[in-house]
Scaffold this motif. Sequence first.
Motif, PDB file in Angstrom:
ATOM      1  N   UNK A  92      60.354  13.043  33.322  1.00  0.00           N
ATOM      2  CA  UNK A  92      58.841  13.310  32.842  1.00  0.00           C
ATOM      3  C   UNK A  92      58.931  13.704  31.413  1.00  0.00           C
ATOM      4  N   UNK A  93      58.681  12.663  30.559  1.00  0.00           N
ATOM      5  CA  UNK A  93      58.449  13.260  29.142  1.00  0.00           C
ATOM      6  C   UNK A  93      59.640  12.237  28.430  1.00  0.00           C
ATOM      7  N   UNK A  94      59.313  10.940  27.717  1.00  0.00           N
ATOM      8  CA  UNK A  94      60.149  10.279  27.175  1.00  0.00           C
ATOM      9  C   UNK A  94      60.761  10.965  25.725  1.00  0.00           C
ATOM     10  N   UNK A 102      70.491   4.812  23.071  1.00  0.00           N
ATOM     11  CA  UNK A 102      71.924   5.456  23.556  1.00  0.00           C
ATOM     12  C   UNK A 102      71.424   6.623  24.398  1.00  0.00           C
ATOM     13  N   UNK A 103      70.558   7.330  24.084  1.00  0.00           N
ATOM     14  CA  UNK A 103      70.241   8.257  24.957  1.00  0.00           C
ATOM     15  C   UNK A 103      69.839   7.866  26.516  1.00  0.00           C
ATOM     16  N   UNK A 104      68.864   7.023  26.411  1.00  0.00           N
ATOM     17  CA  UNK A 104      68.634   6.126  27.694  1.00  0.00           C
ATOM     18  C   UNK A 104      69.972   6.011  28.482  1.00  0.00           C
ATOM     19  N   UNK A 105      70.662   4.961  27.797  1.00  0.00           N
ATOM     20  CA  UNK A 105      71.880   4.594  28.382  1.00  0.00           C
ATOM     21  C   UNK A 105      72.783   6.005  29.066  1.00  0.00           C
ATOM     22  N   UNK A 106      72.901   6.972  28.225  1.00  0.00           N
ATOM     23  CA  UNK A 106      73.599   7.933  28.434  1.00  0.00           C
ATOM     24  C   UNK A 106      72.887   8.798  29.948  1.00  0.00           C
ATOM     25  N   UNK A 107      71.627   9.015  29.952  1.00  0.00           N
ATOM     26  CA  UNK A 107      71.135   9.391  31.350  1.00  0.00           C
ATOM     27  C   UNK A 107      71.212   8.415  32.265  1.00  0.00           C
ATOM     28  N   UNK A 108      71.047   7.267  32.337  1.00  0.00           N
ATOM     29  CA  UNK A 108      70.930   6.404  33.250  1.00  0.00           C
ATOM     30  C   UNK A 108      72.244   6.064  33.676  1.00  0.00           C
ATOM     31  N   UNK A 109      73.290   6.071  32.858  1.00  0.00           N
ATOM     32  CA  UNK A 109      74.683   5.698  33.285  1.00  0.00           C
ATOM     33  C   UNK A 109      75.313   6.836  34.221  1.00  0.00           C
ATOM     34  N   UNK A 110      74.803   7.976  33.908  1.00  0.00           N
ATOM     35  CA  UNK A 110      75.339   9.024  34.877  1.00  0.00           C
ATOM     36  C   UNK A 110      74.457   9.210  36.094  1.00  0.00           C
ATOM     37  N   UNK A 111      73.175   9.140  35.888  1.00  0.00           N
ATOM     38  CA  UNK A 111      72.651   9.512  37.135  1.00  0.00           C
ATOM     39  C   UNK A 111      71.702   8.493  37.817  1.00  0.00           C
ATOM     40  N   UNK A 112      71.522   7.387  37.198  1.00  0.00           N
ATOM     41  CA  UNK A 112      70.371   6.212  37.674  1.00  0.00           C
ATOM     42  C   UNK A 112      69.240   6.693  37.548  1.00  0.00           C
ATOM     43  N   UNK A 113      68.562   6.753  36.351  1.00  0.00           N
ATOM     44  CA  UNK A 113      66.977   6.974  36.370  1.00  0.00           C
ATOM     45  C   UNK A 113      66.188   5.948  37.142  1.00  0.00           C
ATOM     46  N   UNK A 114      65.430   6.594  38.120  1.00  0.00           N
ATOM     47  CA  UNK A 114      64.514   5.494  38.748  1.00  0.00           C
ATOM     48  C   UNK A 114      63.229   5.101  38.035  1.00  0.00           C
ATOM     49  N   UNK A 115      62.567   5.998  37.403  1.00  0.00           N
ATOM     50  CA  UNK A 115      61.647   5.975  36.640  1.00  0.00           C
ATOM     51  C   UNK A 115      61.448   6.854  35.360  1.00  0.00           C
ATOM     52  N   UNK A 116      60.680   6.560  34.393  1.00  0.00           N
ATOM     53  CA  UNK A 116      60.328   7.522  33.229  1.00  0.00           C
ATOM     54  C   UNK A 116      58.984   7.408  32.942  1.00  0.00           C
ATOM     55  N   UNK A 151      65.676  -4.325  31.624  1.00  0.00           N
ATOM     56  CA  UNK A 151      67.029  -4.731  32.082  1.00  0.00           C
ATOM     57  C   UNK A 151      67.792  -3.952  32.774  1.00  0.00           C
ATOM     58  N   UNK A 152      67.529  -2.747  32.891  1.00  0.00           N
ATOM     59  CA  UNK A 152      68.277  -1.573  33.687  1.00  0.00           C
ATOM     60  C   UNK A 152      67.497  -1.418  34.910  1.00  0.00           C
ATOM     61  N   UNK A 153      66.318  -1.983  34.989  1.00  0.00           N
ATOM     62  CA  UNK A 153      65.627  -1.732  36.457  1.00  0.00           C
ATOM     63  C   UNK A 153      64.975  -0.297  36.405  1.00  0.00           C
ATOM     64  N   UNK A 154      64.647   0.422  35.494  1.00  0.00           N
ATOM     65  CA  UNK A 154      63.968   1.485  35.438  1.00  0.00           C
ATOM     66  C   UNK A 154      62.359   1.504  35.488  1.00  0.00           C
ATOM     67  N   UNK A 155      61.764   2.005  36.285  1.00  0.00           N
ATOM     68  CA  UNK A 155      60.319   1.932  36.194  1.00  0.00           C
ATOM     69  C   UNK A 155      59.509   2.542  35.054  1.00  0.00           C
ATOM     70  N   UNK A 156      58.413   2.084  34.620  1.00  0.00           N
ATOM     71  CA  UNK A 156      57.763   2.890  33.603  1.00  0.00           C
ATOM     72  C   UNK A 156      56.553   3.647  34.266  1.00  0.00           C
ATOM     73  N   UNK A 157      56.565   4.807  34.196  1.00  0.00           N
ATOM     74  CA  UNK A 157      55.501   5.754  35.067  1.00  0.00           C
ATOM     75  C   UNK A 157      54.552   6.007  34.013  1.00  0.00           C
ATOM     76  N   UNK A 158      53.308   5.471  34.458  1.00  0.00           N
ATOM     77  CA  UNK A 158      52.002   5.766  33.410  1.00  0.00           C
ATOM     78  C   UNK A 158      51.174   7.021  33.647  1.00  0.00           C
ATOM     79  N   UNK A 159      51.606   7.854  34.464  1.00  0.00           N
ATOM     80  CA  UNK A 159      50.715   8.815  34.788  1.00  0.00           C
ATOM     81  C   UNK A 159      50.157   9.740  33.630  1.00  0.00           C
ATOM     82  N   UNK A 160      51.039  10.035  32.679  1.00  0.00           N
ATOM     83  CA  UNK A 160      50.560  10.705  31.522  1.00  0.00           C
ATOM     84  C   UNK A 160      50.215  10.026  30.369  1.00  0.00           C
ATOM     85  N   UNK A 161      50.397   8.893  30.472  1.00  0.00           N
ATOM     86  CA  UNK A 161      49.940   7.832  29.335  1.00  0.00           C
ATOM     87  C   UNK A 161      48.603   7.632  28.923  1.00  0.00           C
ATOM     88  N   UNK A 162      48.230   7.294  27.718  1.00  0.00           N
ATOM     89  CA  UNK A 162      46.707   7.138  27.507  1.00  0.00           C
ATOM     90  C   UNK A 162      46.417   5.701  27.996  1.00  0.00           C
TER      91      UNK A 162
END
Length: 322
Positions: A92-94, A102-116, A151-162
Amino acid sequence: MFVADAHCDTLCSIALGGRKIDECTVTLDRMARGGVGLQTFAMFTGSHGPAGTPYQDGKKMLAASYELPLEILRGRLPEAAPDRPTGVISCEGGEMLEGSLERLAEFDDETRLRMIALTWNFENEIGCPAKGGSTEGLKPFGRELLGEMDRRGILADVSHLNDAGFWEVCERTKLPPIASHSDCRWLCGVPRNLTREMVRAIIDRKGFIGVNFYGAFLREGGRATMDDLLRHIDALYELGAEDVIGFGLDFTADTMLSIDESGAPLCLKPEFASNPHAWCMLWKHHAAQRYANRMTEIAEARGEAFLPRYGGRISSEWMPPR
């Protein structure tokens, strides 16, 4: 019945707030008693946004996720629904990514982010939040990020987006858009909620809407009851959202729930159902910020040893300033 919740801030409370898991609202025991089979644990980067230390805080929350007393699904999801409480990780909070794939890859490779959640309440390298009224769409890095998330299959969470960012996500992403914790704007006119057109867009794209239990998103003035919650659920059903609706409770360690001596919530008792103090009171309005600022000043003047452990600032999300 299998129950899942799309959002809680427990990792922030543990890693950045210094709380133990059994001091939080979401605990293993409560998940089991409530029949919750899957809980999304958000790495919420805190109320300081890009001005804080979001990447470092993200690393702390990721480390804390290994201390949770339940299985975190970090690889492929199982074919069958879990038969015991389990968890997945979201962001929560890109700004946690600091404008870097590279930061995205770092987090996703370790824990498999489901959405951002692309933004929280602050503008960042990705886009602009619902709070503030910006009409700008996604920024160049935000568009680049969406492609890599696809590409990585991570969903985009729009709850806080304008609004402009929401529609650009719908246009650009190949994956279903997610509003992990939002309600109906036509019933409660706050920009964090969804319009009818947004709900229909999520339905058309087979996305997901997690109904938020925060009172100020359910009813003007914030003193919401179960009737207000059901009103939003009914309104979503009337638009045809029955296949995309779920829970996005938004509980945190500081979510207070009044209970009796047996642990039963007072809000579920007929004699207390109409009493707003029997219901969860969430902290998202940050009305306590001026008190948090003053407490920070006092702690600095006293040289309190605890302050550096929390980034040098007391948050308005904590119980004392509230």
